[in-house]
Design an enzyme around this catalytic site. Structure first.
Site, PDB file in Angstrom:
ATOM      1  N   ARG A   1      10.178  -7.083  13.066  1.00 21.99           N
ATOM      2  CA  ARG A   1       8.808  -6.589  13.250  1.00 21.99           C
ATOM      3  C   ARG A   1       7.940  -6.947  12.055  1.00 21.99           C
ATOM      4  NH1 ARG A   1       7.720  -2.511  16.637  1.00 21.99           N
ATOM      5  NH2 ARG A   1       9.453  -3.422  17.794  1.00 21.99           N
TER       6      ARG A   1
ATOM      7  N   TYR B   1       3.012   9.896  -0.450  1.00 19.50           N
ATOM      8  CA  TYR B   1       4.155   9.352   0.282  1.00 19.50           C
ATOM      9  C   TYR B   1       5.477   9.619  -0.433  1.00 19.50           C
ATOM     10  CZ  TYR B   1       0.395   6.528   2.415  1.00 19.50           C
ATOM     11  OH  TYR B   1      -0.751   6.102   3.018  1.00 19.50           O
TER      12      TYR B   1
ATOM     13  N   LYS C   1       3.078  -1.123   8.999  1.00 21.94           N
ATOM     14  CA  LYS C   1       4.348  -0.650   8.457  1.00 21.94           C
ATOM     15  C   LYS C   1       5.460  -0.820   9.470  1.00 21.94           C
ATOM     16  CE  LYS C   1       6.534   2.809   9.242  1.00 21.94           C
ATOM     17  NZ  LYS C   1       7.000   4.143   9.678  1.00 21.94           N
ATOM     18  N   SER C   2       6.589  -1.350   9.023  1.00 22.41           N
ATOM     19  CA  SER C   2       7.806  -1.365   9.823  1.00 22.41           C
ATOM     20  C   SER C   2       8.970  -1.572   8.870  1.00 22.41           C
ATOM     21  CB  SER C   2       7.788  -2.489  10.861  1.00 22.41           C
ATOM     22  OG  SER C   2       9.016  -2.499  11.569  1.00 22.41           O
TER      23      SER C   2
ATOM     24  N   ASP D   1       0.837  -1.198   0.000  1.00 21.14           N
ATOM     25  CA  ASP D   1       0.000   0.000   0.000  1.00 21.14           C
ATOM     26  C   ASP D   1       0.872   1.248   0.000  1.00 21.14           C
ATOM     27  OD1 ASP D   1      -2.977   1.060   0.727  1.00 21.14           O
ATOM     28  OD2 ASP D   1      -1.454   2.263   1.751  1.00 21.14           O
TER      29      ASP D   1
ATOM     30  N   ASN E   1       4.557  -9.106  12.527  1.00 23.14           N
ATOM     31  CA  ASN E   1       3.264  -8.651  12.020  1.00 23.14           C
ATOM     32  C   ASN E   1       2.653  -9.626  11.016  1.00 23.14           C
ATOM     33  OD1 ASN E   1       3.509  -6.307  13.541  1.00 23.14           O
ATOM     34  ND2 ASN E   1       4.277  -5.080  11.845  1.00 23.14           N
TER      35      ASN E   1
ATOM     36  N   HIS F   1      -7.493   9.874  -1.921  1.00 21.89           N
ATOM     37  CA  HIS F   1      -6.856   9.803  -0.604  1.00 21.89           C
ATOM     38  C   HIS F   1      -7.689  10.469   0.499  1.00 21.89           C
ATOM     39  CE1 HIS F   1      -2.562   9.289   1.168  1.00 21.89           C
ATOM     40  NE2 HIS F   1      -3.474   9.086   2.092  1.00 21.89           N
TER      41      HIS F   1
ATOM     42  N   LYS G   1      -2.748   5.988  -4.229  1.00 16.55           N
ATOM     43  CA  LYS G   1      -3.830   6.923  -3.925  1.00 16.55           C
ATOM     44  C   LYS G   1      -3.569   8.282  -4.579  1.00 16.55           C
ATOM     45  CE  LYS G   1      -3.684   4.819   0.646  1.00 16.55           C
ATOM     46  NZ  LYS G   1      -2.244   4.484   0.599  1.00 16.55           N
TER      47      LYS G   1
END
Length: 277
Positions: free
Chosen positions: A237, A51, A231-232, A46, A241, A109, A76
């Site tokens: 992590r 971003y 997110k990481s 995503d 997740n 968005h 987006k």
């Protein structure tokens, strides 16, 4: 490796329920982060024009060796591109940055309802969909009254609504609207930027399952039917997740977590957020 279940969107497109988000990942680090996510097992990425890291996502897809149909890519529309002609140009740039002929999902968005006409913007989105360059289209941060306008004034319904959702902001009204109108809910900020990880209820439930608070929170989302993409940039992590399919929360666990709701937002209120860069 865990198998991530798919959710069928209202046009038949299949989306992996667990993905990897690249919000706030430095563009220079995005390619390596996404490649690591692919190694862990993620196949749903995503991103967004806002971003600034679509190019890194595209480079990772190209270098991964994965077939295009193995990877689900979402982006987006930026807030400065709501005008239909500008939106068309922005969408072309997204495909160019990603190095792809199509995206699997493309979203507006933010509604920006007091400064733009998102219904006109949706008309451009429908064009992207009809052309096949967006396999599905949807919205982000839309409230029920925004969705009602789209329902009344447009032809193609949104496939998803991506909204802030976590145990402190359960979004029952928006999620219920989505369920009634066959609009899937995607949850951004699924662990409330870490705020919920020290919550005594979540810690207790995590200990009872021999899991971490993050895993329990993500599992709560999944069992409710939310699509999530934590997110990481840390490999351990990312793995933590992703490892959320080997256990199940009880009905009582789910209810206890849902009762933590306090309508607390970590991000802007969609009814008042109108920032155009």
């Amino acid at each position: 490796m865990s198998t991530v279940p798919n959710i069928s969107l209202n046009n038949g497109v299949e989306i992996p329920q667990l993905g990897y988000g690249v919000f706030q990942i430095d563009p220079a680090e995005t390619k390596d982060a996404v490649l690591q996510a692919f190694e862990v097992g993620y196949r749903h990425i995503d991103t967004a024009q806002m971003y600034g890291n679509e190019k890194g996502v595209g480079e990772a897809v190209a270098e991964s060796g994965l077939d295009r149909d193995e990877v689900f890519i979402t982006s987006k529309l930026n807030n400065n591109a709501h005008d239909p002609e500008v939106a068309a140009q922005a969408f072309d740039r997204t495909l160019e940055e990603l190095g792809l002929e199509h995206v699997d999902l493309f979203l507006i968005h933010w509604p920006l309802a007091t400064v733009t006409n998102f219904v006109e913007t949706w008309g451009a989105m429908e064009d992207f969909y009809r052309s096949g360059r967006a396999k599905a289209i949807g919205v982000s941060n839309f409230q029920p009254h925004h969705l009602n306008r789209l329902h009344a004034e447009t032809t193609i319904p949104p496939a998803v609504n991506q909204i802030e959702v976590h145990p402190y902001l359960t979004q029952d009204e928006v999620r219920a609207y989505g369920a009634e109108h066959d609009i899937a809910t995607e949850a951004w900020s699924p662990i409330a930027q870490g705020l919920v990880l020290d919550d005594p209820t979540i810690v207790r439930i995590a200990e009872s399952h021999g899991r971490t608070p993050a895993q329990v929170t993500l599992r709560w989302h999944l069992q409710r039917g939310d699509i999530v993409f934590p997110k990481s940039v840390t490999r351990s992590r990312m793995e933590e997740n992703f490892d959320v399919f080997g256990f199940e929360l009880s009905t009582v666990d789910l209810a206890d977590i849902s009762e933590l709701n306090r309508d607390h937002r970590t991000g802007p209120d969609p009814d008042t957020f109108n920032k155009i860069p």
